[in-house]
Structures are given as C-alpha cells and as structure tokens.
Design an enzyme around this catalytic site. Structure first.
Site, PDB file in Angstrom:
ATOM      1  N   GLY A 151       0.824  -1.198   0.000  1.00 42.23           N
ATOM      2  CA  GLY A 151       0.000   0.000   0.000  1.00 42.23           C
ATOM      3  C   GLY A 151       0.858   1.248   0.000  1.00 42.23           C
ATOM      4  N   CYS A 152       0.217   2.413   0.015  1.00 43.59           N
ATOM      5  CA  CYS A 152       0.984   3.659  -0.023  1.00 43.59           C
ATOM      6  C   CYS A 152       1.744   3.884   1.279  1.00 43.59           C
ATOM      7  CB  CYS A 152       0.065   4.836  -0.304  1.00 43.59           C
ATOM      8  SG  CYS A 152      -1.167   5.134   0.967  1.00 43.59           S
TER       9      CYS A 152
END
Length: 395
Positions: free
Chosen positions: A362-363
């Site tokens: 994910g970010c």
C-alpha cells in the site's frame, strides 16, 4: 581600559556564568572539550576556525585543540600524526583532563553508535537522528531498537526529559515499532510521535523527516549517515557540510567516553556547533544518563525483546512444512503494520488458519489482503503470531 570598565566586564562574566550554571545544573568546575585538528578535507584551518567560533560563546567550557602546534590563543595538546592524535585524545578523556572530544573518522566498538543533530528545513526544528555512524548491533532490526534508546539517552542528556520518538519507514520499521511498544508497555515509557500524514502512526515518512515531527527519528545507521549528509550540505552541493551539529556522541551500554563525530567534509560552522553539542552532553552527564536508562530498559525486558527480534529465532519457531493456500476469495480488506521481511510468513500464518490472504504493497508500506469480512479475525491471528501490534497497544 579604565578600572571601572574592567570591573564591569568581570561582573558581567560572573553573572553569565551563574545564569548558565542555573540553566545547565552544572555548578562545578568549567569543563574542557577537546577537538582533533587533523583529517579534515578542508584543512586544519577549517577546524581551528570552527573552534574559534565556538570559543566566542564558550562561557561555561574551555576548548582544547589536539594536533600540530598552530598560532592560536586556544590551548593545544600537541600531536603531529593522526595515530598520535587519537592516542592523546583517549589519554585526555580517560584521565578526565577533558570531559568530551570531537573528532573525525573514529572507530567505535560494536554496540556503540552516534546520535546526530540536525535542523530540519520545513520548520527549522532541531531533531536527533538515531543513529548516524557506528554499529549498535550486527542484526539490523535489533540495532534500530537500540538506536531508539540511544536517541532517548542523548535527548535527555540535552535537557529534553520526555522526547518524542518516530521510526523512519524503512525495512524493519514495523518490527521496531512492535518491539518499542512492548518495551513501553513493560514499563519503559516511550512517547511516540504521530505522523503529520492523514493516517498518522509512529512510523514516519519523508514528510515527517523534513518537518521535524519527532524529536528523535529512528533509522538504521547507514540511512542516518546519508540523512546527515543531505541535511548538512543540501545548500552547498555536498562537498561542504554547512548546517547542523555533526554526527553526534557515541552511545552504548557501558561505554564511558564522550566522543562526538564530524565528517571530513564538515565546515567550520558545523565544527563550532559540534563543540557546543559536546559541551552540552558532557554537562548533561551523558554516560550517567545512559547507565540509568539501560537499567530501566532492562527492567522492562529489553534483552528478551531483542532476542525475539532475531530472524533465526523466528525461523526456529516456524514450521518448515509447505502450507497450501485455502480456496481463493475476493480480497479487498487490508491489514497493515507488517514488516516487509515478514510479509510472506504472515500470509502463510493466515493460510494455516484457513484464511485466504495475499501480500501487497500500500501507499504506507506492506499489507496483507484478506476478505473484508475476515479482517478482524486475520488481525487477531497476526497479532497473536507477533506480525502486527496486539490490539490495544498504544502509540
């Protein structure tokens, strides 16, 4: 100079010394800070100039140059080679003639690393980078946990009783976070910083590094060394470190010398700041603070926590058998807070419990993807296995 003027200067100096003693708590004799003068890429003159700048503000300490004889009003302990210079430095420290020393290219024993001090460009805030040279441990994640402790020790010696701690988002950051939260839960209080990014948390991004979100930024030493160089010389193109306080004092369990490191590329402003940094940690009794903090941390099971971080220990606990994936499901739910090094093992831990999972990124870092209806159960399984912080852990 008239007699009245001379008397006024003496009185003024006396009042400044009293005020400084009240501020620092150092009511004893003035301390002496050494600095070695050989080895700079910018020449001996660069070091002498930095020492002279520091001397202008040295109301509560004296400066001792260790190196070749030069024309200066500062005290000199003569040494004409780098080997002789380091030998003299250690003799002066061990005899107590100087209480701290600033030097370049010094080899610390394993277990000792330095806590740098920089000014962040976002808001001009001073932060500690833990750590920047040396090696706290041969095991990277264990080293970062120790680095956090070294940062806390240094900040306390500098007069910050409850510094905030952030962990730079590197490989191993989540393991470090879990270890530090466990240490805090066991009684060694750690004040975790909160990221300025929307999702918060104690794991810091580059934004936090630039803005100075945490008083102490925990990282591995190589990353810290790079960050020191970037913060110190981003305005000069890299060849001349013009900003900050240098790479800081070496800290470690039972290490009883106060030796601070400069880069060979450090310019005279950084030299001056490093000398002041050395004086402050010496007056703050860095080595005594370290002893006290290690006692408290060990009471909170530091040694047991560090042993648990060993990859070999985790592998010994894991089954060697192949684990088959359960039937595939739609996976739109996420579990974060897992270290990149543990990601595949975390997926297999869920498969063993018949929860289908996939790894992802994910970010904010590594994630495990599961069915949305199984997020809570998956989080519980991973917490029990030690892959994520236990529910209820406080940042």
């Amino acid at each position: 100079m008239s007699e009245n003027t001379a008397v006024k200067k003496i009185i003024g100096k006396t009042f400044r010394e009293i005020a400084d003693a009240i501020k620092t708590g150092n009511f004893g004799e003035r301390i002496k800070v050494g600095i070695t003068t050989l080895g700079s890429e910018h020449g001996t003159e660069n070091i002498i100039k930095g020492a002279q700048i520091a001397a202008k503000d040295a109301d509560n300490f004296d400066i001792v140059l260790i190196g070749p004889k030069v024309d200066t009003c500062l005290e000199i302990v003569e040494a004409n080679t780098e080997d002789e210079m380091y030998k003299r430095m250690e003799e002066l420290l061990d005899s107590g003639y100087i209480q701290a020393c600033v030097t370049m290219h010094y080899n610390f024993p394993i277990g000792v690393s330095t806590v740098g001090r920089v000014v962040t460009p976002g808001f001009g805030k001073e932060i500690f980078l833990a750590t920047t040279t040396g090696t706290s441990s041969a095991h990277r994640t264990e080293a970062m946990v120790k680095n956090a402790l070294y940062g806390i020790i240094t900040a306390k010696a500098m007069g910050t009783p409850e510094p905030t701690v952030g962990i730079l988002n590197l490989d191993g950051a989540r393991q470090v976070e879990r270890a530090l939260k466990e240490l805090s839960a066991n009684g060694y209080k750690i004040n975790f910083a909160e990221s300025i990014r929307a999702d918060g948390g104690a794991v810091m991004r580059g934004n936090d590094l630039l803005s100075g979100t945490a008083d102490i930024m925990v990282n591995d030493t190589l990353t810290g060394n790079i960050m020191m160089k970037v913060f110190s010389s981003f305005t000069t193109g890299g060849s001349y470190e013009a900003l900050g306080y240098g790479y800081g004092p070496g800290v470690g369990e039972d290490y009883d010398r106060i030796i601070l490191i400069l880069s060979r590329a450090s310019g005279s402003p950084v030299v001056a700041n490093a000398i002041k940094y050395a004086a402050k940690v010496a007056q703050g009794k860095l080595t005594e603070v370290a002893k006290e903090e290690f006692i408290k941390a060990k009471k909170a099971k530091l040694d047991e926590i560090l042993k648990g971080l060993s990859k070999d220990t985790k592998k010994a606990k894991a089954d060697d058998e192949e684990v088959a994936a359960p039937p595939k499901e739609v996976v739109t739910g996420t579990v974060s807070g897992i270290d990149i090094m543990d990601l595949e093992d975390a997926v297999k831990a869920l498969w063993k419990e018949s929860i289908y999972a996939e790894s992802g990124m994910g970010c904010t870092g590594p994630i495990v993807l599961v069915n949305e209806q199984k997020v809570e159960k998956a989080t519980s399984v991973l917490a029990k296995a030690g892959f994520v912080a236990k529910q209820g852990d406080v940042c």
